[in-house]
Design a protein around this motif. Structure first.
Motif, mmCIF file in Angstrom:
data_model
loop_
_atom_site.group_PDB
_atom_site.id
_atom_site.type_symbol
_atom_site.label_atom_id
_atom_site.label_comp_id
_atom_site.label_asym_id
_atom_site.label_seq_id
_atom_site.Cartn_x
_atom_site.Cartn_y
_atom_site.Cartn_z
ATOM 1 N N ILE A 35 0.843 -1.194 0.000
ATOM 2 C CA ILE A 35 0.000 0.000 0.000
ATOM 3 C C ILE A 35 0.876 1.240 0.000
ATOM 4 N N ALA A 36 0.251 2.365 -0.280
ATOM 5 C CA ALA A 36 0.946 3.654 -0.238
ATOM 6 C C ALA A 36 0.008 4.697 0.361
ATOM 7 N N HIS A 37 0.560 5.552 1.207
ATOM 8 C CA HIS A 37 -0.213 6.622 1.835
ATOM 9 C C HIS A 37 0.182 7.966 1.217
ATOM 10 N N ILE A 38 -0.803 8.827 1.014
ATOM 11 C CA ILE A 38 -0.535 10.194 0.583
ATOM 12 C C ILE A 38 -1.337 11.152 1.463
ATOM 13 N N THR A 39 -0.830 12.355 1.592
ATOM 14 C CA THR A 39 -1.512 13.413 2.327
ATOM 15 C C THR A 39 -1.784 14.565 1.383
ATOM 16 N N ILE A 40 -3.014 15.037 1.363
ATOM 17 C CA ILE A 40 -3.414 16.155 0.498
ATOM 18 C C ILE A 40 -3.842 17.315 1.388
ATOM 19 N N THR A 41 -3.210 18.457 1.210
ATOM 20 C CA THR A 41 -3.562 19.653 1.974
ATOM 21 C C THR A 41 -4.182 20.667 1.031
ATOM 22 N N PHE A 113 -0.764 1.008 -7.571
ATOM 23 C CA PHE A 113 0.240 2.047 -7.744
ATOM 24 C C PHE A 113 0.161 2.723 -9.108
ATOM 25 N N THR A 114 -0.465 2.066 -10.088
ATOM 26 C CA THR A 114 -0.720 2.746 -11.364
ATOM 27 C C THR A 114 -1.764 3.827 -11.167
ATOM 28 N N ALA A 115 -2.838 3.495 -10.438
ATOM 29 C CA ALA A 115 -3.859 4.491 -10.111
ATOM 30 C C ALA A 115 -3.266 5.603 -9.261
ATOM 31 N N LEU A 116 -2.321 5.260 -8.389
ATOM 32 C CA LEU A 116 -1.676 6.263 -7.536
ATOM 33 C C LEU A 116 -0.950 7.306 -8.373
ATOM 34 N N GLY A 117 -0.185 6.867 -9.370
ATOM 35 C CA GLY A 117 0.544 7.808 -10.209
ATOM 36 C C GLY A 117 -0.388 8.751 -10.954
ATOM 37 N N GLU A 118 -1.513 8.210 -11.437
ATOM 38 C CA GLU A 118 -2.488 9.051 -12.145
ATOM 39 C C GLU A 118 -3.159 10.029 -11.195
ATOM 40 N N LEU A 119 -3.527 9.543 -10.002
ATOM 41 C CA LEU A 119 -4.195 10.407 -9.030
ATOM 42 C C LEU A 119 -3.290 11.552 -8.591
ATOM 43 N N LEU A 120 -2.013 11.259 -8.341
ATOM 44 C CA LEU A 120 -1.083 12.313 -7.920
ATOM 45 C C LEU A 120 -0.972 13.399 -8.980
ATOM 46 N N THR A 121 -0.906 12.990 -10.243
ATOM 47 C CA THR A 121 -0.797 13.963 -11.326
ATOM 48 C C THR A 121 -2.054 14.824 -11.424
ATOM 49 N N ARG A 122 -3.206 14.219 -11.276
ATOM 50 C CA ARG A 122 -4.467 14.971 -11.370
ATOM 51 C C ARG A 122 -4.652 15.895 -10.174
ATOM 52 N N LEU A 123 -4.264 15.447 -8.998
ATOM 53 C CA LEU A 123 -4.368 16.309 -7.823
ATOM 54 C C LEU A 123 -3.429 17.506 -7.928
ATOM 55 N N PRO A 134 4.366 9.672 -1.961
ATOM 56 C CA PRO A 134 3.742 8.606 -1.164
ATOM 57 C C PRO A 134 4.698 8.013 -0.140
ATOM 58 N N TRP A 135 4.106 7.436 0.914
ATOM 59 C CA TRP A 135 4.841 6.647 1.883
ATOM 60 C C TRP A 135 4.431 5.195 1.673
ATOM 61 N N TRP A 136 5.401 4.393 1.286
ATOM 62 C CA TRP A 136 5.133 2.990 0.967
ATOM 63 C C TRP A 136 5.110 2.160 2.245
ATOM 64 N N ALA A 137 4.316 1.094 2.256
ATOM 65 C CA ALA A 137 4.199 0.296 3.478
ATOM 66 C C ALA A 137 3.637 -1.084 3.169
#
Length: 238
Positions: A35-41, A113-123, A134-137
Motif C-alpha cells: 500500500i501507499a499513503h498520501i496526504t493532500i492539503t 500504484f498505477t492508479a496512484l501515479g495518475e491520481l497524484l498527477t491529477r491532484l 507517497p509513503w510505501w508500506a
C-alpha cells in the motif's frame, strides 16, 4: 491413593545432567510494498471569512469526489485537521483582519500504484493543493511478517543443532522461545514526491488523459528476531 510425582526442579543455568543452550535466530526479508499513503492539503484565502470557507468546502468536495472515482484502489480515505485563521495587519495601532486562511488535510491509502501515479498527477493540477508522499508500506496483517518470524525460528533451531552437533550430541527439549521483536523498515518508506501549493489562478479541471506520474515503489524490509533455549543430551567431553 497414588501420589503425583513432583516435577523436577528447573535450573535456569543448566546442570551437568541437563546442560542448556541459548541461541538467537534472525530473519531479514525484503519485499515489494502493498500500500501507499498520501496526504493532500487544500488551501483557501480570501478577505471574507465566509468566502474562504466556501472556497475550501468546494475544493474539499471536488478532491473527495475525484479520489472516490478510483473505487477499490482506495483502501482508506480520511479527513484530518480543518483550520480557518485570520491574518492580521502588521502595522497600525488597531488590530485589523487582512485576510482569512483556511486549510483542510486529507489522507488516502491506495493499493494500486498505477492508479496512484495518475491520481497524484491529477491532484497536482488543482489550485492551492499540496500533496505529500507517497509513503510505501506493508499492511499490518501482511503474511510477510509471519514469514519473517517463522524464518527466525528456523534459523534459531538450525543454529542450536549446529552447536549440538559440534559437541557430538543432540537437542533434548525446548525450554523457552522469546520473540525479541519484528521490525518494519520504516526508514525506507518515504518516496520523494511533494507538490507545493499551486499559484492562485483560473481553476484547472482534472482530466483523465493527464499523463500519470511514473513511480518506483520503495522495497520494504522486515526484520524478526527470536531467542530460544534448549536442553542438550549431556555430551561426552572425555
Amino acid at each position: 491413593m497414588t501420589e503425583t510425582p513432583a516435577a523436577a526442579p528447573h535450573h535456569p543455568y543448566g546442570t551437568p545432567t541437563a546442560p542448556h543452550l541459548t541461541v538467537r535466530g534472525e530473519a531479514h526479508l525484503e519485499t515489494d510494498p502493498e500500500i501507499a499513503h498520501i496526504t493532500i492539503t487544500l488551501t483557501a484565502r480570501n478577505t471574507d471569512r465566509r468566502t474562504t470557507l466556501d472556497d475550501l468546502t468546494h475544493r474539499n468536495t471536488t478532491t473527495l469526489d475525484l479520489i472516490r472515482t478510483y473505487g477499490d484502489a482506495i483502501e482508506k480515505l480520511e479527513t484530518g485537521t480543518l483550520a480557518i485563521r485570520p491574518e492580521l495587519t502588521r502595522h497600525g495601532r488597531t488590530e485589523c483582519i487582512r485576510a482569512y486562511h483556511g486549510n483542510v488535510q486529507l489522507t488516502a491509502t491506495l493499493n494500486d500504484f498505477t492508479a496512484l501515479g495518475e491520481l497524484l498527477t491529477r491532484l497536482a493540477d488543482h489550485d492551492l493543493t499540496r500533496i505529500d508522499g507517497p509513503w510505501w508500506a506493508l499492511r499490518p496483517t501482511s503474511p510477510v511478517h509471519a514469514a519473517a518470524r517463522r524464518q527466525a525460528v528456523h534459523e534459531a533451531l538450525q543454529r542450536a543443532r549446529a552447536y549440538a552437533d559440534a559437541l557430538d550430541t543432540r537437542l533434548d527439549a525446548l525450554l523457552e522461545l522469546n520473540d525479541i521483536g519484528t521490525q518494519h523498515g520504516l526508514h525506507t518508506n518515504r518516496a520523494a514526491f511533494a507538490a507545493p501549493a499551486m499559484p492562485f489562478g483560473a481553476a484547472a479541471e482534472a482530466t483523465t488523459d493527464t499523463t500519470p506520474l511514473d513511480l518506483e515503489p520503495v522495497r520494504q524490509t522486515v526484520d524478526a528476531q527470536v531467542e530460544a533455549s534448549f536442553t542438550l543430551i549431556p555430551p561426552d567431553l572425555g
